[in-house]
Write an enzyme that holds these catalytic residues in place. Sequence first.
Site, PDB file in Angstrom:
ATOM      1  CG  ASP A  75      33.829  82.150  69.074  1.00 30.14           C
ATOM      2  OD1 ASP A  75      33.656  82.638  70.210  1.00 30.14           O
ATOM      3  OD2 ASP A  75      32.889  81.789  68.352  1.00 30.14           O
ATOM      4  CG  HIS A  77      36.448  79.283  64.641  1.00 32.29           C
ATOM      5  ND1 HIS A  77      35.653  78.155  64.584  1.00 32.29           N
ATOM      6  CD2 HIS A  77      35.618  80.320  64.942  1.00 32.29           C
ATOM      7  CE1 HIS A  77      34.402  78.494  64.823  1.00 32.29           C
ATOM      8  NE2 HIS A  77      34.352  79.801  65.055  1.00 32.29           N
ATOM      9  CG  ASP A 111      32.492  78.149  67.958  1.00 40.57           C
ATOM     10  OD1 ASP A 111      31.896  77.099  68.295  1.00 40.57           O
ATOM     11  OD2 ASP A 111      31.956  79.025  67.259  1.00 40.57           O
ATOM     12  CG  ASN A 146      28.116  77.382  66.816  1.00 42.33           C
ATOM     13  OD1 ASN A 146      28.973  78.054  67.395  1.00 42.33           O
ATOM     14  ND2 ASN A 146      27.887  77.500  65.516  1.00 42.33           N
ATOM     15  CG  HIS A 147      31.775  75.903  64.775  1.00 40.20           C
ATOM     16  ND1 HIS A 147      31.837  75.667  63.416  1.00 40.20           N
ATOM     17  CD2 HIS A 147      31.249  77.142  64.913  1.00 40.20           C
ATOM     18  CE1 HIS A 147      31.375  76.720  62.766  1.00 40.20           C
ATOM     19  NE2 HIS A 147      31.010  77.637  63.656  1.00 40.20           N
ATOM     20  CG  HIS A 249      29.523  79.362  71.773  1.00 37.85           C
ATOM     21  ND1 HIS A 249      30.833  79.742  71.595  1.00 37.85           N
ATOM     22  CD2 HIS A 249      28.969  79.332  70.523  1.00 37.85           C
ATOM     23  CE1 HIS A 249      31.062  79.933  70.302  1.00 37.85           C
ATOM     24  NE2 HIS A 249      29.949  79.686  69.634  1.00 37.85           N
ATOM     25  CG  HIS A 311      12.851  86.584  82.985  1.00 36.00           C
ATOM     26  ND1 HIS A 311      11.844  85.985  82.244  1.00 36.00           N
ATOM     27  CD2 HIS A 311      12.734  86.068  84.233  1.00 36.00           C
ATOM     28  CE1 HIS A 311      11.168  85.160  83.024  1.00 36.00           C
ATOM     29  NE2 HIS A 311      11.686  85.191  84.231  1.00 36.00           N
TER      30      HIS A 311
END
Length: 409
Positions: A75, A77, A111, A146-147, A249, A311
């Site tokens: 990330d 930022h 991000d 997510n950002h 992410h 898995h």
Amino acid sequence: MESQINCQILPSLLSSFVDTFVDFSVSGGLFLPPEPSINPDPITIQNSKNPKDSSGLPPLQTVFAQPARLIAIGDLHGDLLKTKQALRLSGLIDLNDRWSGGSSTVVQVGDILDRGGDEIKLLYFFEKLKREAAQVGGRVITMNGNHEIMNVDGDFRFVTPHGLKEFENWATWQLVGSFMKTMCGGLDENILFDDPFDGMPKEFRGIKPELLNGVRARMAALRPNGLIAKRFLSKNQTVVVVGDSVFVHGGLLPKHVFYGLERVNEEVRDWILGLRLKVANQLVRGRNSIVWLRSFSKELAKDCDCSTLEHALETIPGVKRMIMGHTIQERGINGVCSNRAIRIDVGMSRGCNNGLPEVLEINDKSEVKILTSNPLYWKGYDASLNANKKDGFGSLLPEQGAEQVEVSA
């Protein structure tokens, strides 16, 4: 009459000049190289059933062959300075900020947005590197975090005043560019800038007056089909497989893999472009979504869900490890679950932990190495590892024989 003739000749030149001028003004002084022609590698052609997806657009490439050298960066930022430090310590850019990585592939796991004031500059910088790398056989892959999703959703909780000001400045230059283009009468409307504020409300409840212009500009730019979203974020993947590593992410659960990795990339891309009204929450919203998951990012290995990780990985052909960002690792890049989960977010942005730049390197033999710029940091980290070995906190060093390399940034 002479003016009319000139305007018939000049539109394309004028439009190109204005576009370059506006890009230079908002990017911090960058000239973007020409866009390269898209030549997908053989593994993409083999895995692609249709030349275009359901939207009628060329599909985003999801699976890539193993390169001779693969670099993963966490990330960022909104911190351009730290980004350049990370790229230099991995040998991907030179002192003039030009691509020097040759045929290397770099994956940035999302991000880029929020917490800093260089967000637009970073988007332009990575676009420049993508084009420079492609000219010499390299590749730069950027991903949605997510950002990025939050900003497309209009969620600006982690935006800084500098971040708002940067977007306000961007919107001003868009309007200046449109005005410059209309100075030549009779110009084709198709080459004018889109109005960034088209359809935007002029007021937002609860927004301070001094922040209003920045909020309007940011929302205009990053909303679905917004100019910045369309130009930059729509090119991001949400899941990427490179060789025997899958990049994401937050993390992948088996249900995400069964949903289809290509389908994930297609649906998120189409939502960002405004071609879909919504995208499934299980993909991009909520703690169990692809960009928010932390099941494999806990500090201690015993707290990580290694069974679910196994898995998920077993259902992706040829993949043996998952590489993720999202959760800051204060002790640096590390691995858990027998190094099948590698966490690379070191909080390097000054808007986060102001952490030391670190990157992950994987060679064509699948050997993993951590590049760091501070030898004292690793001495302290190794001592901590030995002290906490019984707790299962893992670096790549004991589990996979990886090597930490001190690099002068």
